[in-house]
Scaffold this active site. Structure first.
Site, mmCIF file in Angstrom:
data_model
loop_
_atom_site.group_PDB
_atom_site.id
_atom_site.type_symbol
_atom_site.label_atom_id
_atom_site.label_comp_id
_atom_site.label_asym_id
_atom_site.label_seq_id
_atom_site.Cartn_x
_atom_site.Cartn_y
_atom_site.Cartn_z
ATOM 1 N N THR A 1 0.832 -1.200 0.000
ATOM 2 C CA THR A 1 0.000 0.000 0.000
ATOM 3 C C THR A 1 0.872 1.258 0.000
ATOM 4 O O THR A 1 1.955 1.270 0.598
ATOM 5 C CB THR A 1 -0.950 -0.012 1.217
ATOM 6 O OG1 THR A 1 -1.656 1.222 1.248
ATOM 7 C CG2 THR A 1 -0.220 -0.184 2.531
ATOM 8 N N SER B 1 -1.618 3.339 10.478
ATOM 9 C CA SER B 1 -2.551 2.497 11.239
ATOM 10 C C SER B 1 -1.872 1.142 11.460
ATOM 11 O O SER B 1 -0.887 0.815 10.787
ATOM 12 C CB SER B 1 -3.863 2.271 10.464
ATOM 13 O OG SER B 1 -3.632 1.401 9.360
ATOM 14 N N TYR C 1 -3.067 -1.584 10.530
ATOM 15 C CA TYR C 1 -3.189 -2.276 9.230
ATOM 16 C C TYR C 1 -2.021 -1.899 8.320
ATOM 17 O O TYR C 1 -1.339 -2.772 7.766
ATOM 18 C CB TYR C 1 -4.526 -1.928 8.543
ATOM 19 C CG TYR C 1 -4.392 -2.025 7.042
ATOM 20 C CD1 TYR C 1 -4.267 -3.261 6.414
ATOM 21 C CD2 TYR C 1 -4.316 -0.870 6.244
ATOM 22 C CE1 TYR C 1 -4.075 -3.357 5.038
ATOM 23 C CE2 TYR C 1 -4.132 -0.952 4.878
ATOM 24 C CZ TYR C 1 -4.005 -2.201 4.285
ATOM 25 O OH TYR C 1 -3.795 -2.282 2.935
ATOM 26 N N HIS C 2 -1.805 -0.570 8.150
ATOM 27 C CA HIS C 2 -0.732 -0.152 7.241
ATOM 28 C C HIS C 2 0.622 -0.684 7.736
ATOM 29 O O HIS C 2 1.487 -1.052 6.935
ATOM 30 C CB HIS C 2 -0.702 1.381 7.122
ATOM 31 C CG HIS C 2 -1.833 1.949 6.288
ATOM 32 N ND1 HIS C 2 -2.988 2.445 6.849
ATOM 33 C CD2 HIS C 2 -1.978 2.099 4.948
ATOM 34 C CE1 HIS C 2 -3.797 2.870 5.879
ATOM 35 N NE2 HIS C 2 -3.217 2.677 4.725
ATOM 36 N N LYS D 1 1.477 -4.129 6.518
ATOM 37 C CA LYS D 1 2.034 -4.169 5.154
ATOM 38 C C LYS D 1 3.536 -3.886 5.179
ATOM 39 O O LYS D 1 4.290 -4.443 4.380
ATOM 40 C CB LYS D 1 1.335 -3.129 4.276
ATOM 41 C CG LYS D 1 -0.134 -3.396 4.037
ATOM 42 C CD LYS D 1 -0.343 -4.565 3.087
ATOM 43 C CE LYS D 1 -1.780 -4.673 2.645
ATOM 44 N NZ LYS D 1 -2.048 -5.823 1.782
HETATM 45 P P1 NAD Z 1 -11.122 -7.395 0.418
HETATM 46 O O1 NAD Z 1 -11.228 -7.434 1.901
HETATM 47 O O2 NAD Z 1 -12.359 -7.119 -0.366
HETATM 48 O O3 NAD Z 1 -10.494 -8.775 -0.130
HETATM 49 C C1 NAD Z 1 -9.509 -9.487 0.593
HETATM 50 C C2 NAD Z 1 -9.911 -10.961 0.545
HETATM 51 O O4 NAD Z 1 -8.914 -11.711 1.235
HETATM 52 C C3 NAD Z 1 -11.248 -11.222 1.231
HETATM 53 O O5 NAD Z 1 -12.113 -11.946 0.362
HETATM 54 C C4 NAD Z 1 -10.882 -12.041 2.469
HETATM 55 O O6 NAD Z 1 -11.866 -12.981 2.817
HETATM 56 C C5 NAD Z 1 -9.567 -12.684 2.035
HETATM 57 N N1 NAD Z 1 -8.698 -13.010 3.168
HETATM 58 C C6 NAD Z 1 -8.304 -12.187 4.183
HETATM 59 N N2 NAD Z 1 -7.513 -12.846 5.028
HETATM 60 C C7 NAD Z 1 -7.362 -14.105 4.536
HETATM 61 C C8 NAD Z 1 -6.665 -15.254 4.975
HETATM 62 N N3 NAD Z 1 -5.942 -15.245 6.101
HETATM 63 N N4 NAD Z 1 -6.731 -16.368 4.221
HETATM 64 C C9 NAD Z 1 -7.473 -16.412 3.079
HETATM 65 N N5 NAD Z 1 -8.176 -15.349 2.630
HETATM 66 C C10 NAD Z 1 -8.118 -14.214 3.358
HETATM 67 O O7 NAD Z 1 -9.977 -6.332 0.065
HETATM 68 P P2 NAD Z 1 -9.617 -5.611 -1.322
HETATM 69 O O8 NAD Z 1 -10.150 -4.242 -1.278
HETATM 70 O O9 NAD Z 1 -9.972 -6.513 -2.452
HETATM 71 O O10 NAD Z 1 -8.049 -5.511 -1.189
HETATM 72 C C11 NAD Z 1 -7.231 -6.584 -1.624
HETATM 73 C C12 NAD Z 1 -5.773 -6.296 -1.277
HETATM 74 O O11 NAD Z 1 -5.358 -5.082 -1.894
HETATM 75 C C13 NAD Z 1 -5.511 -6.133 0.214
HETATM 76 O O12 NAD Z 1 -4.291 -6.756 0.547
HETATM 77 C C14 NAD Z 1 -5.401 -4.639 0.391
HETATM 78 O O13 NAD Z 1 -4.566 -4.329 1.465
HETATM 79 C C15 NAD Z 1 -4.813 -4.190 -0.928
HETATM 80 N N6 NAD Z 1 -5.198 -2.809 -1.270
HETATM 81 C C16 NAD Z 1 -6.516 -2.481 -1.428
HETATM 82 C C17 NAD Z 1 -6.852 -1.173 -1.761
HETATM 83 C C18 NAD Z 1 -8.281 -0.727 -1.939
HETATM 84 O O14 NAD Z 1 -8.517 0.477 -2.128
HETATM 85 N N7 NAD Z 1 -9.266 -1.638 -1.907
HETATM 86 C C19 NAD Z 1 -5.851 -0.225 -1.943
HETATM 87 C C20 NAD Z 1 -4.509 -0.596 -1.766
HETATM 88 C C21 NAD Z 1 -4.198 -1.907 -1.431
HETATM 89 N N1 USQ Z 2 -11.487 9.981 4.486
HETATM 90 C C1 USQ Z 2 -12.346 11.056 4.584
HETATM 91 N N2 USQ Z 2 -13.672 10.797 4.652
HETATM 92 C C2 USQ Z 2 -14.187 9.536 4.606
HETATM 93 C C3 USQ Z 2 -13.303 8.453 4.485
HETATM 94 C C4 USQ Z 2 -11.954 8.710 4.438
HETATM 95 O O1 USQ Z 2 -11.927 12.217 4.617
HETATM 96 O O2 USQ Z 2 -15.423 9.390 4.675
HETATM 97 C C5 USQ Z 2 -10.027 10.226 4.398
HETATM 98 C C6 USQ Z 2 -9.196 9.508 5.435
HETATM 99 O O3 USQ Z 2 -9.087 10.253 6.620
HETATM 100 C C7 USQ Z 2 -7.877 9.338 4.705
HETATM 101 C C8 USQ Z 2 -8.287 9.216 3.252
HETATM 102 O O4 USQ Z 2 -9.617 9.723 3.155
HETATM 103 O O5 USQ Z 2 -7.098 10.486 4.844
HETATM 104 C C9 USQ Z 2 -8.267 7.803 2.719
HETATM 105 O O6 USQ Z 2 -9.079 6.964 3.530
HETATM 106 P P1 USQ Z 2 -9.663 5.587 2.960
HETATM 107 O O7 USQ Z 2 -10.496 4.968 4.025
HETATM 108 O O8 USQ Z 2 -10.265 5.807 1.626
HETATM 109 O O9 USQ Z 2 -8.321 4.774 2.677
HETATM 110 P P2 USQ Z 2 -7.268 4.093 3.654
HETATM 111 O O10 USQ Z 2 -7.717 4.002 5.047
HETATM 112 O O11 USQ Z 2 -5.938 4.737 3.394
HETATM 113 O O12 USQ Z 2 -7.242 2.603 3.114
HETATM 114 C C10 USQ Z 2 -7.567 2.242 1.761
HETATM 115 C C11 USQ Z 2 -7.766 0.731 1.730
HETATM 116 C C12 USQ Z 2 -6.454 0.056 2.119
HETATM 117 C C13 USQ Z 2 -5.338 0.550 1.219
HETATM 118 C C14 USQ Z 2 -5.220 2.071 1.238
HETATM 119 C C15 USQ Z 2 -4.283 2.605 0.181
HETATM 120 O O13 USQ Z 2 -8.801 0.361 2.629
HETATM 121 O O14 USQ Z 2 -6.601 -1.348 1.984
HETATM 122 O O15 USQ Z 2 -4.108 0.011 1.654
HETATM 123 O O16 USQ Z 2 -6.528 2.629 0.893
HETATM 124 S S1 USQ Z 2 -3.366 3.988 0.763
HETATM 125 O O17 USQ Z 2 -4.295 5.011 1.209
HETATM 126 O O18 USQ Z 2 -2.539 4.436 -0.339
HETATM 127 O O19 USQ Z 2 -2.564 3.527 1.881
#
Ligand code: NAD
Ligand code: USQ
Length: 403
Positions: free
Chosen positions: A144, A179, A181-182, A185
């Protein structure tokens, strides 16, 4: 190629699996359905209805004649990971399978521990399985952009050349994630880099920005092929949330002043980037980092664009920021490596916002207005930290991660 998509039941994993299948690859999908369980736990649901994985796979076969092979299990179960790799024998593994919500990881201690165990242990099991079975398997791992945070200098793609006291080296770019979570990664990135060094594994870490959008060429073919769309305060990402808020007449919830700037990309570009990474594998022993986003926007800019496209009556509310993050900051991040491989970005035009608003409009009767506002605070009071947030249910975190 034989490609195993981990997290293939999720928002990005499912459309990626279909896209790669349609391009002639043999695709397997792995998922534990953890994401569907978070919905039950939080009492929320995808805006767009999604059918279960077996039905998705059957529908895809019926419409395309192509087989996507499902493997149901948890990556924190080492035997399952080893067995699945041994059975499928992939050339590449695309790893989406992690708990991906920053707010979810910040609910309380249990959710932080669960997130890190699930993500870090799952990835470690995968690294061991690759090392034991076939070190030529290319690991394409979703990282991420949030690993870098918002430093007051340009962000590079993974590495930074540093001169210190007259000596120069190229070192991993400093990480300042926002966070637990982050942070998971960041821990993954370190573990993968180390595995590449000691075992000669090939890996690409895709530091992806925030994804928006919903429909792809493949998911559009039938409602049973639709992917999920999250809008709630815990799993919904910012632009997808703003679109749901606009169509339901809810003020757009800009946290703080809205100067938070992030890299963003269309879901169509996620698919293209994965394909480019898979088709141009890293070298043996190489830990390659690509910044996977196409444009940067502040949260305020996103809200203004949605408000303008949706039209009169759309209001913006500056909500007190529940997160600890810089609300105004410098942001310039390199993202040339995927462009060099041939990525042609889909940019965030008003038409794209319009099409997202249409998806939200189509399903607006499914919106639960009580799920929209943010519920998770980064700055928890001492008493709240002591008693946790009231959102229990994960029990023993390690056990939960494995169950
Ligand atoms: P998502 O939660 O919709 O999909 C993740 C899937 O992984 C889910 O179906 C979940 O059931 C599965 N999973 C989680 N833990 C598991 C485990 N231990 N074993 C097997 N399956 C498991 O998320 P997404 O939005 O599709 O994101 C996918 C990936 O991309 C994530 O790693 C996320 O961090 C990364 N990512 C997403 C975004 C975004 O904006 N959605 C942005 C940047 C990075
Ligand atoms: N935000 C608002 N209003 C909202 C929701 C979010 O202002 O209603 C702000 C947050 O404070 C933050 C930004 O928008 O500053 C992004 O928040 P987000 O919830 O859209 O994204 P984030 O928490 O960063 O996480 C998402 C995905 C995560 C991925 C990440 C990419 O859930 O899996 O890793 O985007 S990145 O942001 O580049 O780290």
């Amino acid at each position: 190629m034989r490609i195993l998509v981990l997290g293939g039941d999720g928002y990005l994993g499912w459309p990626t699996a279909l896209y790669l299948s349609r391009r002639g690859h043999d695709v397997g999908v792995v998922d534990s359905f953890a994401r569907r369980q978070y919905d039950f736990e939080m009492g929320v649901d995808s805006l767009v209805p999604i059918v279960h994985l077996q039905q998705r796979v059957r529908r895809w076969k019926e419409l395309s004649g192509l087989t996507v092979e499902p493997f149901v299990g948890d990556l924190t179960d080492a035997a399952f990971v080893t067995g699945t790799l041994g059975t499928f024998r992939p050339d590449a593994v695309v790893h989406f399978a992690e708990q991906r919500s920053a707010p979810y990881s910040m609910i309380d201690r249990q959710h932080a521990v669960y997130t890190q165990v699930n993500n870090v242990v799952g990835t470690l099991n995968l690294l061991y399985a690759i090392a034991e079975q076939d070190r030529d398997v290319h690991l394409v791992k979703l990282g991420t952009m949030g690993e870098y945070g918002t430093p007051n200098i340009d962000i590079e793609e993974g590495y930074l050349e540093i001169t210190h006291r007259g000596r120069t080296d190229v070192l991993p770019y400093p990480k300042q994630p926002g966070s637990f979570y982050h942070l998971s990664k960041v821990h993954d990135s370190h573990n993968i880099m180390f595995a590449c060094r000691i075992w000669g594994i090939r890996a690409t870490d895709l530091n992806q920005g925030i994804v928006y959008g919903h429909e792809t060429e493949e998911t559009k073919l039938h409602p049973d092929l639709a992917t999920r769309f999250d809008y709630d305060g815990v799993f919904g990402t910012v632009l997808n949330r703003f679109c749901v808020q606009a169509v339901t007449g809810h003020p757009l919830t800009v946290y703080g002043s809205g100067g938070q700037t992030r890299g963003m990309l269309n879901i169509l570009d996620t698919l293209a980037c994965i394909e480019l990474a898979v088709e141009h594998p890293a070298e043996r022993g190489e830990f390659r980092v690509f910044n996977q986003f196409t444009e940067s926007f502040s949260v305020k800019q996103l809200a203004e664009q949605v408000a303008e496209v949706h039209g009169p009556g759309t209001t913006i509310e500056n909500v007190e920021d529940p997160r600890v993050e810089k609300e105004e900051h410098y942001y310039r991040a390199a993202h040339t490596k995927l462009l060099d491989l041939g990525l042609v970005p889909h940019l965030l035009t008003d038409d794209v916002v319009r099409s997202l608003l249409e998806v939200c409009e189509r399903h607006r009767d499914r919106v639960d207005p009580t799920a929209i506002r943010p519920t998770v605070e980064w700055r928890q009071t001492a008493s709240r930290l002591a008693t946790a947030s009231g959102l229990h249910g994960r029990g023993d975190e390690v056990g939960a991660a494995r169950s």
